[in-house]
Design a protein around this motif. Sequence first.
Motif, PDB file in Angstrom:
ATOM      1  N   LEU A  15      70.348  51.323 -83.082  1.00  0.00           N
ATOM      2  CA  LEU A  15      70.535  52.779 -83.054  1.00  0.00           C
ATOM      3  C   LEU A  15      70.055  53.429 -84.340  1.00  0.00           C
ATOM      4  N   TYR A  16      70.496  52.908 -85.485  1.00  0.00           N
ATOM      5  CA  TYR A  16      70.136  53.550 -86.746  1.00  0.00           C
ATOM      6  C   TYR A  16      68.662  53.322 -87.088  1.00  0.00           C
ATOM      7  N   LEU A  19      67.039  56.030 -85.064  1.00  0.00           N
ATOM      8  CA  LEU A  19      67.313  57.312 -85.727  1.00  0.00           C
ATOM      9  C   LEU A  19      66.422  57.475 -86.959  1.00  0.00           C
ATOM     10  N   GLY A  20      66.303  56.421 -87.749  1.00  0.00           N
ATOM     11  CA  GLY A  20      65.451  56.460 -88.931  1.00  0.00           C
ATOM     12  C   GLY A  20      63.991  56.668 -88.584  1.00  0.00           C
ATOM     13  N   GLY A  22      62.773  58.152 -85.848  1.00  0.00           N
ATOM     14  CA  GLY A  22      62.610  59.543 -85.415  1.00  0.00           C
ATOM     15  C   GLY A  22      62.602  60.506 -86.583  1.00  0.00           C
ATOM     16  N   THR A  23      63.488  60.268 -87.553  1.00  0.00           N
ATOM     17  CA  THR A  23      63.540  61.103 -88.743  1.00  0.00           C
ATOM     18  C   THR A  23      62.257  60.985 -89.553  1.00  0.00           C
ATOM     19  N   ILE A  53      69.663  69.483 -83.301  1.00  0.00           N
ATOM     20  CA  ILE A  53      69.923  68.057 -83.063  1.00  0.00           C
ATOM     21  C   ILE A  53      71.428  67.816 -82.913  1.00  0.00           C
ATOM     22  N   SER A  54      72.220  68.383 -83.818  1.00  0.00           N
ATOM     23  CA  SER A  54      73.676  68.223 -83.741  1.00  0.00           C
ATOM     24  C   SER A  54      74.227  68.827 -82.455  1.00  0.00           C
ATOM     25  N   LEU A  57      73.501  66.674 -79.401  1.00  0.00           N
ATOM     26  CA  LEU A  57      74.429  65.546 -79.328  1.00  0.00           C
ATOM     27  C   LEU A  57      75.802  66.014 -78.864  1.00  0.00           C
ATOM     28  N   TRP A  95      81.450  60.446 -82.078  1.00  0.00           N
ATOM     29  CA  TRP A  95      80.199  61.203 -82.178  1.00  0.00           C
ATOM     30  C   TRP A  95      80.395  62.642 -81.714  1.00  0.00           C
TER      31      TRP A  95
END
Length: 190
Positions: A15-16, A19-20, A22-23, A53-54, A57, A95
Amino acid sequence: MEDIVKKLTSTLEKLYGALGLGTAIAVALLILLHHSDISAGYIGPFFTFLHVISGVLWIGLLYYFNFVQIPTAPKLPAELKPAIGKFIAPEALFWFRWAAASTVATGLIIFASGAAVINNTIVIGAILGLIMAYNVWFLIWPNQKIALGITPADDAAKAKSARLAMLVSRTNFVLSIPMLYCMVTARLVG
């Protein structure tokens, strides 16, 4: 090429890592598209991006709860129900809470930076969002802790808390529709 595919697959499996990645792609696009004019003027757009983004989610999890988990949970065989209460719901609620907090925080930064278009439509959307965030932190989460057994309680208290959490979640679902309308159309309707 095979090594690249293995690295990409390894990154996507975490997951991270995803996420990284995509960032990193978003930052690369920021640099590529705006390398000549990156300045303090990008604070508003940057936090607007984080706000979106927040919010995706947060509202995505709200819709997951209301469209998937709440209607499906009663149909689950008894032996599968503990998986929701012990693993899925607590993680989703983690989350959910923090996405709500992040959405509010980035929204306030956008307002404070002067990047927001302040009009009745956006103010109404913000008020609805603040009500929803309050509901998440002060009504849904405390009652979910009881319903899930994180806070010890008897079966009657758990059932009462589960129902209240569901009703408040459903209220947030209802409020999300006009809130999203306001947020999406604020720049269009003034």
